[in-house]
Design a protein around this motif. Structure first.
Motif, short mmCIF file in Angstrom:
data_model
loop_
_atom_site.label_atom_id
_atom_site.label_comp_id
_atom_site.label_asym_id
_atom_site.label_seq_id
_atom_site.Cartn_x
_atom_site.Cartn_y
_atom_site.Cartn_z
N CYS A 284 0.84 -1.20 0.00
CA CYS A 284 0.00 0.00 0.00
C CYS A 284 0.87 1.25 0.00
CB CYS A 284 -0.92 0.01 1.23
SG CYS A 284 -0.02 0.18 2.80
N SER A 285 0.22 2.39 -0.13
CA SER A 285 0.89 3.67 0.07
C SER A 285 1.04 3.89 1.57
CB SER A 285 0.05 4.80 -0.54
OG SER A 285 -0.06 4.64 -1.94
N PHE A 286 2.10 4.56 1.96
CA PHE A 286 2.36 4.70 3.40
C PHE A 286 2.75 6.13 3.74
CE2 PHE A 286 5.91 2.98 1.02
CZ PHE A 286 6.94 3.86 1.29
N SER A 287 2.49 6.49 4.97
CA SER A 287 2.81 7.84 5.44
C SER A 287 4.28 7.93 5.82
CB SER A 287 1.94 8.19 6.66
OG SER A 287 2.10 7.22 7.67
N LEU A 288 4.76 9.15 5.95
CA LEU A 288 6.16 9.35 6.33
C LEU A 288 6.44 8.80 7.73
CD1 LEU A 288 7.14 12.91 5.06
CD2 LEU A 288 8.03 10.72 4.27
N SER A 289 5.46 8.84 8.61
CA SER A 289 5.68 8.33 9.97
C SER A 289 5.99 6.83 9.96
CB SER A 289 4.46 8.61 10.86
OG SER A 289 3.30 7.98 10.35
N SER A 290 5.44 6.11 8.99
CA SER A 290 5.73 4.67 8.88
C SER A 290 7.15 4.46 8.37
CB SER A 290 4.72 4.00 7.95
OG SER A 290 3.43 4.01 8.52
N LEU A 291 7.57 5.30 7.42
CA LEU A 291 8.94 5.19 6.91
C LEU A 291 9.95 5.61 7.99
CD1 LEU A 291 10.58 4.44 4.41
CD2 LEU A 291 10.44 6.83 3.68
#
Length: 334
Positions: A284-291
Protein backbone atom coordinates in the motif's frame (compact mmCIF):
# COMPACT_ATOMS: atom_id res chain seq x y z
CA UNK A 1 -18.79 58.31 -53.15
CA UNK A 2 -17.06 60.44 -50.53
CA UNK A 3 -20.20 60.37 -48.40
CA UNK A 4 -20.28 56.55 -48.71
CA UNK A 5 -16.60 56.25 -47.73
CA UNK A 6 -17.13 58.62 -44.82
CA UNK A 7 -20.15 56.65 -43.65
CA UNK A 8 -18.26 53.35 -43.99
CA UNK A 9 -15.30 54.80 -42.12
CA UNK A 10 -17.57 56.11 -39.38
CA UNK A 11 -19.27 52.71 -38.99
CA UNK A 12 -15.93 50.88 -38.96
CA UNK A 13 -14.51 53.29 -36.40
CA UNK A 14 -17.58 52.91 -34.23
CA UNK A 15 -17.35 49.11 -34.48
CA UNK A 16 -13.67 49.16 -33.53
CA UNK A 17 -14.33 51.43 -30.56
CA UNK A 18 -17.27 49.29 -29.45
CA UNK A 19 -15.15 46.17 -29.84
CA UNK A 20 -12.37 47.67 -27.74
CA UNK A 21 -14.89 48.59 -25.07
CA UNK A 22 -16.41 45.08 -25.05
CA UNK A 23 -13.00 43.40 -25.13
CA UNK A 24 -11.83 45.24 -22.03
CA UNK A 25 -15.12 45.71 -20.18
CA UNK A 26 -15.31 43.47 -17.14
CA UNK A 27 -18.49 41.86 -15.90
CA UNK A 28 -19.17 39.47 -13.05
CA UNK A 29 -19.44 35.84 -14.12
CA UNK A 30 -20.24 32.76 -12.04
CA UNK A 31 -20.33 29.93 -14.54
CA UNK A 32 -18.84 26.55 -15.29
CA UNK A 33 -18.59 25.79 -19.00
CA UNK A 34 -17.18 22.96 -21.06
CA UNK A 35 -15.38 23.39 -24.38
CA UNK A 36 -15.63 20.05 -26.22
CA UNK A 37 -12.59 18.68 -28.01
CA UNK A 38 -12.46 19.65 -31.68
CA UNK A 39 -14.70 22.72 -31.30
CA UNK A 40 -14.24 25.41 -33.94
CA UNK A 41 -13.70 29.05 -33.00
CA UNK A 42 -17.26 29.81 -34.10
CA UNK A 43 -18.66 26.97 -31.97
CA UNK A 44 -16.68 28.17 -28.96
CA UNK A 45 -17.98 31.70 -29.47
CA UNK A 46 -21.53 30.37 -29.62
CA UNK A 47 -21.07 28.40 -26.38
CA UNK A 48 -19.63 31.42 -24.57
CA UNK A 49 -22.40 33.74 -25.81
CA UNK A 50 -25.16 31.26 -24.99
CA UNK A 51 -23.80 30.79 -21.47
CA UNK A 52 -23.59 34.56 -20.97
CA UNK A 53 -19.83 34.54 -20.57
CA UNK A 54 -19.35 37.01 -23.44
CA UNK A 55 -21.70 39.59 -24.95
CA UNK A 56 -20.94 39.07 -28.64
CA UNK A 57 -19.54 35.96 -30.30
CA UNK A 58 -18.39 37.81 -33.43
CA UNK A 59 -16.13 40.15 -31.47
CA UNK A 60 -14.72 37.08 -29.72
CA UNK A 61 -14.07 35.40 -33.06
CA UNK A 62 -12.32 38.50 -34.43
CA UNK A 63 -10.22 38.70 -31.27
CA UNK A 64 -9.15 35.06 -31.65
CA UNK A 65 -8.17 35.70 -35.29
CA UNK A 66 -5.91 38.56 -34.18
CA UNK A 67 -4.26 36.19 -31.68
CA UNK A 68 -4.09 33.23 -34.04
CA UNK A 69 -0.75 32.05 -32.65
CA UNK A 70 -2.54 30.78 -29.54
CA UNK A 71 -4.98 27.85 -29.49
CA UNK A 72 -7.97 27.53 -27.20
CA UNK A 73 -7.76 24.35 -25.12
CA UNK A 74 -10.71 22.00 -24.62
CA UNK A 75 -11.88 21.23 -21.10
CA UNK A 76 -14.11 22.40 -18.28
CA UNK A 77 -13.52 25.94 -17.03
CA UNK A 78 -14.70 27.61 -13.85
CA UNK A 79 -15.43 31.35 -14.04
CA UNK A 80 -16.15 33.12 -10.76
CA UNK A 81 -15.37 36.83 -10.55
CA UNK A 82 -14.97 39.82 -12.85
CA UNK A 83 -13.78 39.03 -16.37
CA UNK A 84 -13.32 40.91 -19.61
CA UNK A 85 -13.42 39.19 -23.00
CA UNK A 86 -9.65 39.49 -23.03
CA UNK A 87 -9.44 37.74 -19.62
CA UNK A 88 -11.71 34.96 -20.83
CA UNK A 89 -9.69 34.40 -23.98
CA UNK A 90 -6.42 34.25 -22.02
CA UNK A 91 -7.89 31.72 -19.59
CA UNK A 92 -9.01 29.50 -22.48
CA UNK A 93 -5.74 29.91 -24.41
CA UNK A 94 -3.66 29.00 -21.36
CA UNK A 95 -5.82 25.95 -20.75
CA UNK A 96 -6.59 26.95 -17.16
CA UNK A 97 -9.15 24.18 -16.81
CA UNK A 98 -11.02 23.52 -13.61
CA UNK A 99 -8.90 21.49 -11.18
CA UNK A 100 -10.26 18.84 -8.88
CA UNK A 101 -8.65 17.27 -5.84
CA UNK A 102 -7.88 13.57 -5.92
CA UNK A 103 -6.90 12.08 -2.58
CA UNK A 104 -4.77 9.05 -1.78
CA UNK A 105 -5.01 8.19 1.90
CA UNK A 106 -2.41 6.22 3.87
CA UNK A 107 -3.08 2.53 3.35
CA UNK A 108 -4.57 2.87 -0.14
CA UNK A 109 -3.11 0.36 -2.58
CA UNK A 110 -3.03 0.52 -6.38
CA UNK A 111 -6.38 -1.26 -6.62
CA UNK A 112 -7.98 1.29 -4.27
CA UNK A 113 -6.50 4.14 -6.29
CA UNK A 114 -7.76 2.60 -9.54
CA UNK A 115 -11.29 2.32 -8.15
CA UNK A 116 -11.23 5.94 -6.96
CA UNK A 117 -9.98 7.18 -10.33
CA UNK A 118 -12.84 5.45 -12.12
CA UNK A 119 -15.44 6.52 -9.57
CA UNK A 120 -14.38 10.14 -9.96
CA UNK A 121 -14.42 9.85 -13.77
CA UNK A 122 -10.71 10.54 -14.14
CA UNK A 123 -9.48 7.28 -15.68
CA UNK A 124 -10.81 3.82 -16.37
CA UNK A 125 -9.82 1.38 -13.65
CA UNK A 126 -8.62 -1.26 -16.11
CA UNK A 127 -6.34 1.17 -17.95
CA UNK A 128 -4.67 2.30 -14.74
CA UNK A 129 -4.24 -1.23 -13.37
CA UNK A 130 -2.81 -2.52 -16.65
CA UNK A 131 -0.13 0.19 -16.61
CA UNK A 132 0.88 0.23 -12.93
CA UNK A 133 1.21 -3.54 -12.57
CA UNK A 134 3.48 -3.79 -15.62
CA UNK A 135 7.07 -4.41 -14.51
CA UNK A 136 8.46 -3.00 -17.76
CA UNK A 137 6.72 0.32 -17.11
CA UNK A 138 8.26 0.42 -13.63
CA UNK A 139 11.71 -0.01 -15.20
CA UNK A 140 11.06 2.81 -17.66
CA UNK A 141 10.77 5.20 -14.71
CA UNK A 142 14.02 3.92 -13.24
CA UNK A 143 12.26 2.34 -10.27
CA UNK A 144 12.65 -0.96 -8.44
CA UNK A 145 9.88 -3.52 -8.12
CA UNK A 146 7.27 -5.48 -10.03
CA UNK A 147 4.66 -2.71 -9.78
CA UNK A 148 4.28 0.94 -8.76
CA UNK A 149 2.91 -0.13 -5.37
CA UNK A 150 4.26 2.11 -2.62
CA UNK A 151 5.47 4.86 -4.96
CA UNK A 152 2.31 6.99 -4.87
CA UNK A 153 2.35 9.03 -1.64
CA UNK A 154 -0.78 9.79 0.39
CA UNK A 155 -1.80 13.35 -0.52
CA UNK A 156 -4.50 15.44 -2.21
CA UNK A 157 -3.46 16.05 -5.81
CA UNK A 158 -4.80 18.82 -8.08
CA UNK A 159 -5.87 17.18 -11.33
CA UNK A 160 -7.30 18.65 -14.50
CA UNK A 161 -9.64 17.30 -17.16
CA UNK A 162 -6.87 16.01 -19.40
CA UNK A 163 -5.12 13.55 -17.11
CA UNK A 164 -3.63 10.35 -18.50
CA UNK A 165 -1.97 7.47 -16.66
CA UNK A 166 1.40 9.03 -17.52
CA UNK A 167 0.54 12.53 -16.28
CA UNK A 168 -0.87 11.10 -13.06
CA UNK A 169 2.23 9.01 -12.41
CA UNK A 170 4.39 12.07 -13.08
CA UNK A 171 2.49 13.98 -10.37
CA UNK A 172 2.67 11.09 -7.89
CA UNK A 173 6.37 10.44 -8.46
CA UNK A 174 7.26 14.11 -8.26
CA UNK A 175 5.98 14.15 -4.69
CA UNK A 176 7.59 10.78 -3.92
CA UNK A 177 11.00 12.04 -5.04
CA UNK A 178 10.61 15.28 -3.12
CA UNK A 179 9.21 13.89 0.14
CA UNK A 180 10.31 10.24 0.39
CA UNK A 181 13.50 9.83 -1.61
CA UNK A 182 15.58 11.91 0.89
CA UNK A 183 15.21 8.93 3.27
CA UNK A 184 17.03 6.59 0.86
CA UNK A 185 20.57 7.56 1.82
CA UNK A 186 19.72 7.66 5.53
CA UNK A 187 18.23 4.17 5.49
CA UNK A 188 20.80 2.52 3.24
CA UNK A 189 23.72 3.94 5.25
CA UNK A 190 22.28 2.89 8.62
CA UNK A 191 23.65 -0.16 10.45
CA UNK A 192 20.66 -2.38 11.28
CA UNK A 193 22.74 -5.18 12.82
CA UNK A 194 21.09 -4.86 16.24
CA UNK A 195 17.66 -5.14 14.65
CA UNK A 196 18.02 -7.49 11.68
CA UNK A 197 21.00 -7.46 9.31
CA UNK A 198 23.72 -4.89 8.71
CA UNK A 199 22.12 -3.18 5.70
CA UNK A 200 18.68 -2.99 4.20
CA UNK A 201 17.75 -1.44 0.87
CA UNK A 202 15.42 1.49 0.54
CA UNK A 203 12.93 -0.73 -1.29
CA UNK A 204 12.94 -3.19 1.64
CA UNK A 205 12.26 -0.21 3.90
CA UNK A 206 9.32 0.76 1.67
CA UNK A 207 7.88 -2.74 1.99
CA UNK A 208 8.23 -2.71 5.78
CA UNK A 209 6.72 0.79 5.97
CA UNK A 210 3.67 -0.43 4.04
CA UNK A 211 3.24 -3.32 6.48
CA UNK A 212 3.45 -0.93 9.41
CA UNK A 213 0.90 1.37 7.76
CA UNK A 214 -1.59 -1.46 7.51
CA UNK A 215 -0.97 -2.73 11.03
CA UNK A 216 -1.45 0.47 13.05
CA UNK A 217 -2.67 4.03 12.72
CA UNK A 218 -1.17 5.04 16.09
CA UNK A 219 2.07 6.99 15.54
CA UNK A 220 3.75 5.95 18.79
CA UNK A 221 3.13 2.28 18.02
CA UNK A 222 4.81 2.34 14.63
CA UNK A 223 8.44 2.04 15.87
CA UNK A 224 7.33 -0.92 18.03
CA UNK A 225 5.60 -2.65 15.11
CA UNK A 226 8.80 -2.06 13.12
CA UNK A 227 10.72 -3.73 15.94
CA UNK A 228 8.44 -6.80 15.85
CA UNK A 229 8.89 -7.13 12.09
CA UNK A 230 12.67 -6.89 12.37
CA UNK A 231 12.75 -9.33 15.29
CA UNK A 232 10.76 -11.92 13.36
CA UNK A 233 12.88 -11.48 10.24
CA UNK A 234 16.07 -11.87 12.25
CA UNK A 235 14.70 -15.03 13.93
CA UNK A 236 13.75 -16.44 10.51
CA UNK A 237 10.08 -16.53 11.54
CA UNK A 238 7.16 -15.97 9.20
CA UNK A 239 5.72 -12.47 9.60
CA UNK A 240 2.07 -13.67 9.83
CA UNK A 241 0.59 -10.30 8.82
CA UNK A 242 -3.08 -10.42 7.82
CA UNK A 243 -3.02 -7.45 5.38
CA UNK A 244 -0.50 -9.32 3.19
CA UNK A 245 -3.03 -12.13 2.76
CA UNK A 246 -5.78 -9.62 1.98
CA UNK A 247 -3.51 -8.02 -0.63
CA UNK A 248 -2.82 -11.42 -2.20
CA UNK A 249 -6.56 -12.12 -2.34
CA UNK A 250 -7.37 -8.73 -3.84
CA UNK A 251 -4.78 -9.17 -6.57
CA UNK A 252 -6.73 -12.26 -7.63
CA UNK A 253 -10.12 -10.66 -7.00
CA UNK A 254 -10.89 -13.22 -4.29
CA UNK A 255 -11.36 -11.04 -1.21
CA UNK A 256 -14.93 -10.99 0.11
CA UNK A 257 -14.32 -8.73 3.11
CA UNK A 258 -13.56 -11.48 5.63
CA UNK A 259 -10.52 -13.69 6.09
CA UNK A 260 -11.29 -17.41 6.25
CA UNK A 261 -9.06 -20.38 7.04
CA UNK A 262 -9.11 -21.21 3.35
CA UNK A 263 -8.02 -17.63 2.51
CA UNK A 264 -5.02 -17.97 4.80
CA UNK A 265 -3.71 -20.85 2.65
CA UNK A 266 -3.64 -18.88 -0.60
CA UNK A 267 -0.48 -19.67 -2.54
CA UNK A 268 1.02 -16.25 -3.12
CA UNK A 269 4.45 -14.73 -2.39
CA UNK A 270 2.48 -12.03 -0.56
CA UNK A 271 1.10 -14.55 1.94
CA UNK A 272 3.36 -14.06 4.97
CA UNK A 273 1.60 -16.91 6.77
CA UNK A 274 2.90 -19.29 4.09
CA UNK A 275 6.27 -17.82 3.13
CA UNK A 276 9.08 -16.39 5.24
CA UNK A 277 10.62 -13.00 4.62
CA UNK A 278 9.15 -9.83 3.17
CA UNK A 279 6.51 -9.80 0.44
CA UNK A 280 7.90 -8.96 -3.02
CA UNK A 281 6.53 -5.39 -3.09
CA UNK A 282 4.93 -2.91 -0.72
CA UNK A 283 1.23 -3.61 -0.16
CA UNK A 284 0.00 0.00 0.00
CA UNK A 285 0.89 3.67 0.07
CA UNK A 286 2.36 4.70 3.40
CA UNK A 287 2.81 7.84 5.44
CA UNK A 288 6.16 9.35 6.33
CA UNK A 289 5.68 8.33 9.97
CA UNK A 290 5.73 4.67 8.88
CA UNK A 291 8.94 5.19 6.91
CA UNK A 292 10.47 7.04 9.86
CA UNK A 293 9.59 4.06 12.06
CA UNK A 294 11.70 1.87 9.75
CA UNK A 295 14.55 4.35 10.01
CA UNK A 296 14.23 4.52 13.80
CA UNK A 297 12.69 1.27 15.07
CA UNK A 298 12.29 0.63 18.77
CA UNK A 299 14.66 -1.88 20.35
CA UNK A 300 12.43 -4.53 21.93
CA UNK A 301 12.17 -8.27 22.46
CA UNK A 302 8.62 -8.38 21.13
CA UNK A 303 7.58 -10.97 18.59
CA UNK A 304 3.79 -10.78 18.86
CA UNK A 305 0.96 -8.30 19.17
CA UNK A 306 -2.81 -8.30 19.19
CA UNK A 307 -5.39 -5.52 19.01
CA UNK A 308 -6.87 -4.58 22.39
CA UNK A 309 -10.54 -4.99 23.35
CA UNK A 310 -11.28 -1.32 22.76
CA UNK A 311 -9.41 -1.46 19.42
CA UNK A 312 -7.42 1.61 20.40
CA UNK A 313 -3.98 0.02 20.85
CA UNK A 314 -1.97 -3.14 20.45
CA UNK A 315 -0.81 -5.43 23.25
CA UNK A 316 2.74 -6.69 22.69
CA UNK A 317 4.44 -9.80 24.02
CA UNK A 318 7.83 -11.50 23.72
CA UNK A 319 6.65 -15.12 23.94
CA UNK A 320 3.92 -17.23 22.38
CA UNK A 321 2.26 -18.25 25.66
CA UNK A 322 1.64 -14.63 26.68
CA UNK A 323 0.46 -13.88 23.16
CA UNK A 324 -2.12 -16.69 23.30
CA UNK A 325 -3.34 -15.31 26.62
CA UNK A 326 -3.62 -11.80 25.16
CA UNK A 327 -5.50 -13.15 22.15
CA UNK A 328 -7.93 -15.05 24.38
CA UNK A 329 -8.60 -11.96 26.50
CA UNK A 330 -9.05 -9.56 23.59
CA UNK A 331 -10.04 -11.32 20.40
CA UNK A 332 -13.37 -12.57 21.78
CA UNK A 333 -14.62 -8.97 22.00
CA UNK A 334 -14.24 -8.30 18.27
Amino acid sequence: MKRFLFTAFTILTAFILLSLILINKKMYIDKEITIPKGSSTFEIGEILEKEGVIINKYIFIIYTKIHKDETIKAGTYQFKGNYSLKDIYEKLAKGEVKLRLFTIVPGDNLLDIAEKLEKENILKKEDFIKFVFNKENVKKYGLVGESFEGYFPPESYALDEKETVETLIAKFLELFKKRYLPYKEKIESKDYSQFYKKRITFYEAMIIASLIEKETYIPEEKPIIASVIFNRLKANMKLDIDPTVIYALRLKNLYSGNLTKENMRIDSPFNTYKYKGLPPTPICSFSLSSLEAVLNPAKTNYFYYVLSKDRKRHIFSDNYQDHLKNVKENIKSY
